[in-house]
Write a protein that holds these residues in place. Structure first.
Motif, short mmCIF file in Angstrom:
data_model
loop_
_atom_site.label_atom_id
_atom_site.label_comp_id
_atom_site.label_asym_id
_atom_site.label_seq_id
_atom_site.Cartn_x
_atom_site.Cartn_y
_atom_site.Cartn_z
N ALA A 68 8.00 12.06 3.63
CA ALA A 68 7.86 11.88 2.66
C ALA A 68 7.21 10.00 2.16
CB ALA A 68 9.55 11.39 1.42
N ALA A 69 7.65 9.07 3.53
CA ALA A 69 6.85 7.12 3.45
C ALA A 69 5.98 7.95 3.58
CB ALA A 69 7.99 6.63 4.89
N LEU A 70 5.47 8.81 5.34
CA LEU A 70 3.67 8.70 5.56
C LEU A 70 3.13 9.34 4.18
CD1 LEU A 70 4.26 10.12 9.18
CD2 LEU A 70 3.56 8.09 8.41
N GLY A 71 3.98 10.47 2.96
CA GLY A 71 3.38 11.14 2.20
C GLY A 71 1.74 9.83 1.18
N ILE A 72 3.24 9.26 0.78
CA ILE A 72 3.01 8.05 -0.64
C ILE A 72 2.11 7.31 0.33
CG2 ILE A 72 5.15 6.13 0.21
CD1 ILE A 72 5.79 6.06 -2.46
N TRP A 73 2.22 6.92 1.30
CA TRP A 73 1.22 5.67 2.28
C TRP A 73 -0.24 6.37 2.34
CZ3 TRP A 73 -1.39 6.12 6.63
CH2 TRP A 73 -2.66 5.57 7.50
N GLN B 107 7.36 15.44 -2.38
CA GLN B 107 8.15 15.09 -0.79
C GLN B 107 9.49 14.06 -0.86
OE1 GLN B 107 4.46 14.01 0.96
NE2 GLN B 107 5.14 14.54 2.37
N LEU B 108 9.22 13.26 -1.56
CA LEU B 108 10.69 12.35 -2.46
C LEU B 108 11.53 12.72 -2.53
CD1 LEU B 108 8.45 9.21 -3.38
CD2 LEU B 108 9.03 9.14 -1.62
N LEU C 219 17.11 2.96 -1.31
CA LEU C 219 16.79 3.63 -0.18
C LEU C 219 15.37 4.13 -0.06
CD1 LEU C 219 16.34 3.08 2.98
CD2 LEU C 219 18.25 5.68 3.49
N LEU C 220 15.41 5.66 -1.07
CA LEU C 220 13.98 5.82 -1.25
C LEU C 220 12.95 4.49 -1.28
CD1 LEU C 220 12.98 8.82 -0.76
CD2 LEU C 220 13.43 9.11 -3.06
N GLY C 221 13.68 4.06 -3.25
CA GLY C 221 12.60 3.29 -3.47
C GLY C 221 12.50 2.02 -2.41
N THR C 222 12.54 1.67 -2.19
CA THR C 222 12.62 0.31 -0.70
C THR C 222 11.24 1.28 0.32
OG1 THR C 222 14.68 -0.47 -1.25
CG2 THR C 222 12.94 -1.04 0.42
N VAL C 223 11.84 2.38 0.92
CA VAL C 223 10.86 2.53 1.77
C VAL C 223 9.49 2.82 0.90
CG1 VAL C 223 10.41 4.83 3.48
CG2 VAL C 223 12.70 3.89 3.02
N GLY C 224 9.64 3.71 -0.14
CA GLY C 224 8.57 3.59 -0.92
C GLY C 224 7.52 3.51 -1.04
N LEU C 225 7.76 1.85 -1.98
CA LEU C 225 6.72 0.51 -2.39
C LEU C 225 6.81 -0.20 -0.69
CD1 LEU C 225 9.31 -0.86 -4.99
CD2 LEU C 225 7.06 0.04 -4.92
N ILE C 226 7.49 0.12 -0.27
CA ILE C 226 6.86 -0.60 1.57
C ILE C 226 5.72 0.03 2.10
CG2 ILE C 226 7.44 -0.42 4.23
CD1 ILE C 226 10.15 -1.21 3.13
N ALA C 227 5.45 1.58 1.92
CA ALA C 227 4.85 2.25 2.53
C ALA C 227 3.83 1.78 1.38
CB ALA C 227 5.19 4.05 2.51
N ALA C 228 3.91 1.76 0.38
CA ALA C 228 2.32 1.56 -0.32
C ALA C 228 1.95 0.13 -0.31
CB ALA C 228 3.02 1.92 -1.87
N TRP C 229 3.21 -1.07 -0.17
CA TRP C 229 2.60 -2.19 0.90
C TRP C 229 1.67 -2.26 1.66
CZ3 TRP C 229 2.95 -5.36 4.27
CH2 TRP C 229 3.05 -7.55 4.10
N LEU C 230 1.77 -1.69 2.13
CA LEU C 230 0.62 -1.52 3.35
C LEU C 230 -1.33 -1.62 2.79
CD1 LEU C 230 2.95 0.09 6.39
CD2 LEU C 230 2.43 -2.62 5.51
N PRO C 231 -1.65 0.05 2.58
CA PRO C 231 -2.59 0.13 1.87
C PRO C 231 -2.83 -0.94 0.04
CG PRO C 231 -1.13 1.45 0.99
CD PRO C 231 -0.55 0.35 2.19
N ALA C 232 -1.87 -1.68 0.03
CA ALA C 232 -2.14 -2.81 -0.67
C ALA C 232 -2.23 -3.38 -0.77
CB ALA C 232 -0.45 -2.47 -1.80
N GLY D 109 9.56 6.25 -9.46
CA GLY D 109 10.23 6.85 -10.33
C GLY D 109 10.57 8.25 -10.68
N LEU D 110 9.25 8.91 -10.94
CA LEU D 110 9.35 10.17 -11.19
C LEU D 110 10.46 10.69 -10.30
CD1 LEU D 110 8.46 12.41 -13.08
CD2 LEU D 110 5.86 12.76 -11.51
N ALA D 111 9.66 10.66 -9.62
CA ALA D 111 11.03 11.36 -8.34
C ALA D 111 12.02 11.11 -8.63
CB ALA D 111 9.96 11.21 -6.76
N LEU D 112 12.70 10.05 -8.92
CA LEU D 112 13.88 10.08 -8.67
C LEU D 112 14.62 10.55 -9.66
CD1 LEU D 112 14.16 5.46 -8.39
CD2 LEU D 112 14.75 7.62 -6.71
#
Length: 797
Positions: free
Chosen positions: A686-691, A423-424, A769-782, A731-734
């Motif tokens: 993609a953000a919903l997916g990583i979240w 997705q990413l 941008l993609l890294g920031t969105v991905g990490l924000i999506a991960a930060w909420l459950p973290a 990182g792997l997606a990038l």
């Protein structure tokens, strides 16, 4: 079938019990399926659906080729020679566009017209709606003047089109008899304007006509003839011209030929845009499928115990696959219904990307093939989505689930992480495309046009041969028009030019430079005619020498201006002043000045070599009145000024030069808008997916995280642990997405300007941008994981 229907009813009851899950999946699939349906309707209209003419696959467009210019418009002798190649072509028809002035009404009007060989209608397979078609006798010199008119013009002038044949129109001061009326909506896809009048054309075969490339040539192939065979036949016809014993040393050498299907010729400019959008929509669908698969996997995990018990009670793998398929079929059908509703709106929006002539011939609509495509897409999505959860449940044994404990249903699923990486990576490709287009638009906004369009308006005027039969009368009329415009209020500058920049038309002539091109084939340059004031009115700078002056008139030595591209191409970068050239083999023009390059034909096309002749020595029949003033003159003021010179000269409309520049940017702006919508949708999915994956992982690792917290791990350590796992996915997606984006960017390179697919600022910005969105999506459950209470969790265990 009865068993499958029972499974469908069972699945429907299950979906109704989980409305949040059902709504999320249906909307996700609906958006993706709607985007694909909308864009496929355009692909079908442009590529798959035949043109609205009988056996349209036999219709081809013919061009002649020259080494320095590639495919260009043929000349009249070439069209006549191709018509003799009866081994490949059933018929060859030629035409070119012009304008005529109609008088005899309340006010004179300027009509868009075409001069055509009489066999055009029979070539394309169309019959008049009323009256008769043009006949060969109509095109013979000295024949009575006849014409075909459009259905719209016949309705406007005579109320009933059937009443038009036999009536008389006054065109360019001459009485023209109407032979017939064309069917409603008839057009050839060559022009954005409706062609009101079709006049007969007699093809000249003289040597002089051979150098005038202005025709559009259509041919109908004989059955079984390939494009390559047609090209060879056309090349033989062109070669016959150069082998003619009467050809002199100034005759053009033999040209090659370029042949392509008429449909490809009409739609070729839009295909790159549409296929780029279709690829983007396919990526969105893949991202949506990956997202929905993750949701179905999470749902399957919670239903593993139920599935295992049913398997122990005798439910076969086929039955469980049927149940999974029934559920995904329902979800896909509901998503497809939502997608079709979106496509009803989307087809109208997407068609605005096409030029007007393509919108009429290739209108995107939800025809049966498009509906079948959507149905097939829904079926494919249903099968794809049903496989992974069904196979996952089939691999789960009964005893571990009945043994209980957290780990019984909480095993991590590597497929979910892999789907998020996909997705990413796909979202990154779409974001890169949008970023490159954004950079392209930025470059186009800063593009050096070579002229100043702000505050400039123009209006086209046609000087009919009947009222202005010779060069002297046309020159006198041009001078009077310029004097009349000089009285407009707020005037800053006024001038005349044969063709206006960025209006989509140009004239090319073969040029021989004295001392350089006496032998060999002439090289082509844009042929322009302008008055002295045109350069000031348009803001075209003088680089060297002088501009035209009042003394540059008939009887004085012929003079010309050239642009800097002409100097580079024809004079090897020398100064250019004093050089002499000819384009007709008779008159030699002396260069008295060099002006700046102008983007004339297209915004993104580099300036072509061009020469300018003075209106007072060339006497063109068509003129554009160019006015720079504050405020801009109204149409009524322009018409009044022209009426004072000749009351029978119509001024149909005003053109803002700034609007022509914006029209050149419009396709990129629309493409950027649509691609940005698709990219934004992909990024959200993609953000919903990583979240979802991180949230699921947090739920499954609750016991582990509680133990870590009990042993002294801080909230920051726990957040770093959870976000770090998500960061590895990003990182792997990038690593996967960036090379893919650069590679796929080569396919749309023609849409880019000033940037390459490997543009580093774009790639870095998209990655950030993609890294920031991905990490924000991960930060909420973290953050939720870091707040876990170890006492409550361990007591629950």
């Amino acid at each position: 079938m009865e068993a499958f229907l029972r499974d469908v009813r069972f699945a429907w009851r299950g979906l109704r019990r989980t409305p949040g899950f059902t709504l999320t999946v249906v909307l996700t699939l609906g958006l993706a399926l709607g985007a694909n349906t909308t864009i496929f309707s355009m692909v079908h209209a442009l590529v798959l659906r035949p043109l609205p003419f009988p056996q349209s696959e036999e219709l081809v467009r013919l061009y002649c080729t020259q080494p320095e210019q590639g495919p260009v418009s043929p000349s009249e002798p070439e069209a006549a020679a191709w018509a003799e190649e009866t081994g490949a072509f059933r018929q060859v028809a030629a035409f070119h566009y012009t304008y005529v002035n109609r008088t005899g009404g309340e006010v004179p009007e300027r009509l868009f017209a075409a001069r055509t060989t009489p066999n055009l209608l029979s070539t394309v397979g169309v019959a008049p709606a009323a009256g008769r078609p043009l006949e060969p006798a109509d095109a013979q010199p000295g024949a009575a003047l006849t014409a075909l008119i459009s259905h719209g013009l016949a309705t406007r002038l005579f109320s009933a089109p059937e009443a038009a044949p036999g009536q008389t129109l006054w065109l360019d001061g001459q009485a023209v008899s109407i032979a017939g009326v064309l069917p409603p909506g008839f057009m050839l896809g060559e022009s954005s304007n409706e062609i009101n009048v079709w006049l007969p054309l007699h093809l000249r075969t003289s040597q002089e006509a051979q150098g005038h490339h202005h025709l559009k040539v259509l041919a109908r192939l004989k059955p079984g003839v390939s494009l390559e065979t047609a090209r060879q036949a056309a090349t033989r016809g062109s070669a016959q011209l150069s082998s003619d014993g009467e050809a002199g040393e100034d005759a053009e050498p033999a040209h090659g030929a370029h042949v392509l299907t008429w449909q490809e010729d009409i739609t070729g400019g839009a295909r790159t845009v549409v296929f780029a959008l279709w690829g983007a929509a396919a990526f969105v669908l893949l991202i949506a499928c990956a997202n929905v698969t993750n949701l179905l996997l999470a749902r399957a995990v919670h239903r593993r115990r139920e599935g295992a018990i049913r398997a122990a009670l005798g439910a076969s793998l086929g039955r469980r696959l049927s149940e999974a398929l029934a559920e995904t079929v329902l979800l896909s059908l509901l998503g497809g219904a939502v997608g079709l509703l979106l496509a009803l709106w989307g087809t109208d929006a997407l068609s605005s990307l096409l030029p007007p002539q393509q919108q009429r011939l290739a209108t995107p609509e939800l025809h049966l093939p498009v509906l079948l495509f959507t149905g097939g897409l829904c079926a494919s999505v249903a099968v794809l989505l049903s496989l992974v959860p069904a196979i996952d449940s089939s691999r789960t044994g009964l005893l571990p689930l009945l043994a209980g404990g957290h780990g019984a249903t909480g095993a991590r699923h590597p497929l979910r992480a892999g789907l998020v990486v996909v997705q990413l990576a796909l979202a990154l490709v779409l974001l890169t495309g949008a970023g490159l287009l954004m950079r392209t638009l930025a470059h186009l906004s800063e593009l050096e046009l070579g002229f100043q369009p702000s505050g400039v308006v123009s209006a086209a005027v046609q000087l009919p041969a009947q009222r202005y039969p010779d060069q002297a009368s046309r020159i006198q009329a041009a001078a009077r028009l310029e004097e009349a415009l000089a009285t407009l209020p707020g005037l800053q500058a006024v001038g005349l030019q044969q063709e206006i920049h960025l209006a989509g038309s140009t004239t090319s002539s073969g040029v021989r430079v004295e001392g350089k091109d006496e032998a060999g084939s002439p090289r082509h340059a844009d042929h322009r005619v302008a008055s002295p004031g045109a350069f000031e009115a348009l803001g075209v700078p003088l680089k060297r020498g002088r501009l035209f002056e009042g003394t540059d008139a008939v009887g004085a030595p012929p003079v010309a201006l050239i642009n800097e591209a002409f100097v580079r191409a024809f004079l090897d970068g020398q100064e250019g002043l004093g050089a002499r050239f000819s384009f007709d083999g008779e008159t030699w023009w002396t260069v008295v000045g060099v002006v700046g390059d102008v983007r004339h034909l297209e915004l993104m096309a580099p300036p072509a070599p061009a020469f300018y002749l003075p209106v007072a020595q060339a006497g063109p029949t068509q003129l554009h009145l160019i006015v720079r003033s504050t405020p801009a003159p109204t149409l009524a003021q322009m018409r009044e000024a022209v009426r004072g010179v000749d009351p029978e000269l119509p001024v149909p409309a005003l053109q803002q030069l700034g609007a022509l520049v914006e029209r050149g940017r419009q396709r990129h702006e629309m493409l950027l808008t649509l691609l940005s919508i698709l990219s934004g949708l992909a990024l959200v999915l993609a953000a919903l997916g990583i979240w979802g994956v991180v949230s699921y992982g947090v739920n499954q690792r609750t016991r582990e995280l509680s133990i870590r917290r009990a042993l002294g791990a801080s909230e920051r350590n726990l957040m770093r642990l959870v976000v770090g796992s998500a960061g590895r996915l990003v990182g792997l997606a990038l690593l996967v997405g960036l090379p893919t984006a650069v590679g796929l960017g080569q396919a749309v390179r023609s849409l880019l300007y000033g940037v390459t697919p490997a543009d580093l600022p774009t790639l870095l910005g998209v990655a950030a941008l993609l890294g920031t969105v991905g990490l924000i999506a991960a930060w909420l459950p973290a953050r939720r994981a870091a707040k876990v209470d170890p006492g409550l969790t361990l007591r629950a265990e």
